[in-house]
Design an enzyme around this catalytic site. Structure first.
Site, PDB file in Angstrom:
ATOM      1  N   ARG A 149     142.975 128.585  25.488  1.00 36.33           N
ATOM      2  CA  ARG A 149     144.313 128.857  25.580  1.00 36.33           C
ATOM      3  C   ARG A 149     145.516 127.688  25.387  1.00 36.33           C
ATOM      4  NH1 ARG A 149     144.973 129.899  32.035  1.00 36.33           N
ATOM      5  NH2 ARG A 149     144.974 127.580  31.977  1.00 36.33           N
ATOM      6  N   LYS A 190     151.186 128.596  28.534  1.00 34.62           N
ATOM      7  CA  LYS A 190     151.447 127.582  29.365  1.00 34.62           C
ATOM      8  C   LYS A 190     152.417 126.566  28.960  1.00 34.62           C
ATOM      9  CE  LYS A 190     148.335 125.522  33.074  1.00 34.62           C
ATOM     10  NZ  LYS A 190     149.225 125.989  34.272  1.00 34.62           N
ATOM     11  N   GLU A 225     153.166 137.641  39.211  1.00 37.12           N
ATOM     12  CA  GLU A 225     152.223 136.528  39.647  1.00 37.12           C
ATOM     13  C   GLU A 225     153.140 135.480  40.641  1.00 37.12           C
ATOM     14  OE1 GLU A 225     150.652 133.499  37.048  1.00 37.12           O
ATOM     15  OE2 GLU A 225     152.640 134.087  35.628  1.00 37.12           O
TER      16      GLU A 225
END
Ligand code: PLP
Ligand code: COI
Length: 342
Positions: A82, A185, A221
């Protein structure tokens, strides 16, 4: 082991100084060997792109002491992948996956005495980050990068731990654009989320539950974690969206929910569906599984639990996940890696 004198069972989710961090530099097209240092500061060029144009991406994973004393990390290969995707999306040099994993092992090995003892509920949070350190004044990618990994012993992200939290649906402020960078992220996403989270806290809620930014109809989310609901017939459902972070915890829960006969499904979840769930939770590395006690949407409110007792579905999922992390249950999928002596 010469452990520091900390109140392990009551740690909050905060920064504490440890012995070392590790840092690597990318220059002239390659990463150096990396160096462990006790220095908590970094010298940085005043025109570094991370300071001006948000070239920054980070990761989060945890190291645990297991029931048999092994010191381990959970699914570090997923974080490595990621991080690579995050870096590529904002045009930064990405640490190769093997280098990422080696960096985590080196820095955790150098800070073993800060891994909280088994049974305290605490863990060693590992925070890798990449920043553009090269100077630019025009909006362009830097020509130099730093990859740094720091560690800090932590307790639960939500201070109540495995106790129900109270969410408020946020349909005014957006965290991430539909085709933006919400699925990686990068630090800017968290700056963008601050005003919604702070407003929710001021109003007495624990966190927000974001809706999709385009139609404001579907659940995205929570601020620091993914969301899942359990339908009345026991199905695990979790939002499908391009603007949420693909959570490694959620991916793991989908596997475990499958084993537990909960027929997990990732799909668009209309906000009205919250009124039909029998249980719900937030999930993430920091949040682990945090049961959702209630969700408020304008003047409507749904409550999943009474008082402080987590719902049964959240409890079963929590036990399954943390059981593997702490070595109390079999690791069938190879999610655990023991920290080698470096
Ligand atoms: N969503 C957001 C916005 C997060 O910051 C995090 C934390 O990493 C998660 C979800 C959960 O992801 P993971 O389970 O990989 O930690
Ligand atoms: C994590 O769960 O690792 C995160 O990065 C969430 C963060 C908001 C603390």
């Amino acid at each position: 082991m010469d452990r520091p004198d900390l109140d392990w069972a009551h740690l909050d989710f905060g920064y504490r100084k440890t012995d070392y961090n590790i840092r690597y530099t990318w220059r002239d097209g390659e990463w150096d060997e990396g160096v462990l240092t006790p220095d908590e500061t970094i010298p940085i060029h005043i025109a570094a792109t991370c300071l001006h144009y948000g070239q920054e991406a980070f990761e989060g994973l945890k190291a645990y002491e297991q029931v048999n004393g092994d010191q381990v990390v959970f699914r570090v290969d997923e974080n490595a992948r990621r991080m690579k995707r995050s870096c590529e999306k904002i045009f930064m040099a990405a640490p190769p996956e093997e280098m990422f994993i080696e960096a985590v092992f080196r820095v955790v090995d150098a800070n073993r005495r800060f891994i909280p003892p088994y049974g305290t509920g605490a863990s060693l949070y590992v925070r890798p980050l990449v920043i553009g350190t090269g100077p630019q004044v025009g909006v362009k990618p830097a020509e130099e990068y730093m990859f740094l990994v720091l560690v800090t012993p932590v307790g639960p992200y939500f201070k109540t731990g495995f106790k129900p939290v109270h969410l408020v649906v946020e349909d005014e402020y957006d965290r991430a654009a539909p085709d933006g960078v919400g699925d990686v992220k990068v630090g800017g996403n968290y700056a963008a989320g601050l005003r919604a989270t702070l407003r929710a806290k001021q109003a007495g809620y624990t966190e927000v539950l974001y809706l999709d930014a385009k139609e404001k109809k579907y659940i995205d989310e929570s601020g620091p974690a993914n969301f899942f609901g359990i339908t009345k017939d026991g199905q695990y459902v979790t939002p499908e969206s391009h603007s949420i972070l693909p959570s490694i915890t959620n991916k793991s829960l989908i596997t475990l929910a499958g084993e537990m006969g909960m027929n997990p499904e990732r799909r668009k979840i209309h906000v009205e569906e919250i009124f039909g769930f029998r249980d719900a939770g937030c999930c993430g590395t920091a949040a682990v599984i945090t049961p959702v006690g209630s969700i408020t949407w304008h003047d409507r409110k749904v409550e999943y639990v009474t008082g402080d007792v987590p719902g049964e579905d959240c409890t079963r999922l929590y036990e399954a996940l943390t059981g593997i992390q702490l070595g109390e249950r079999e690791d069938k999928y190879g999610w655990i890696r023991k920290i080698p002596e470096m």
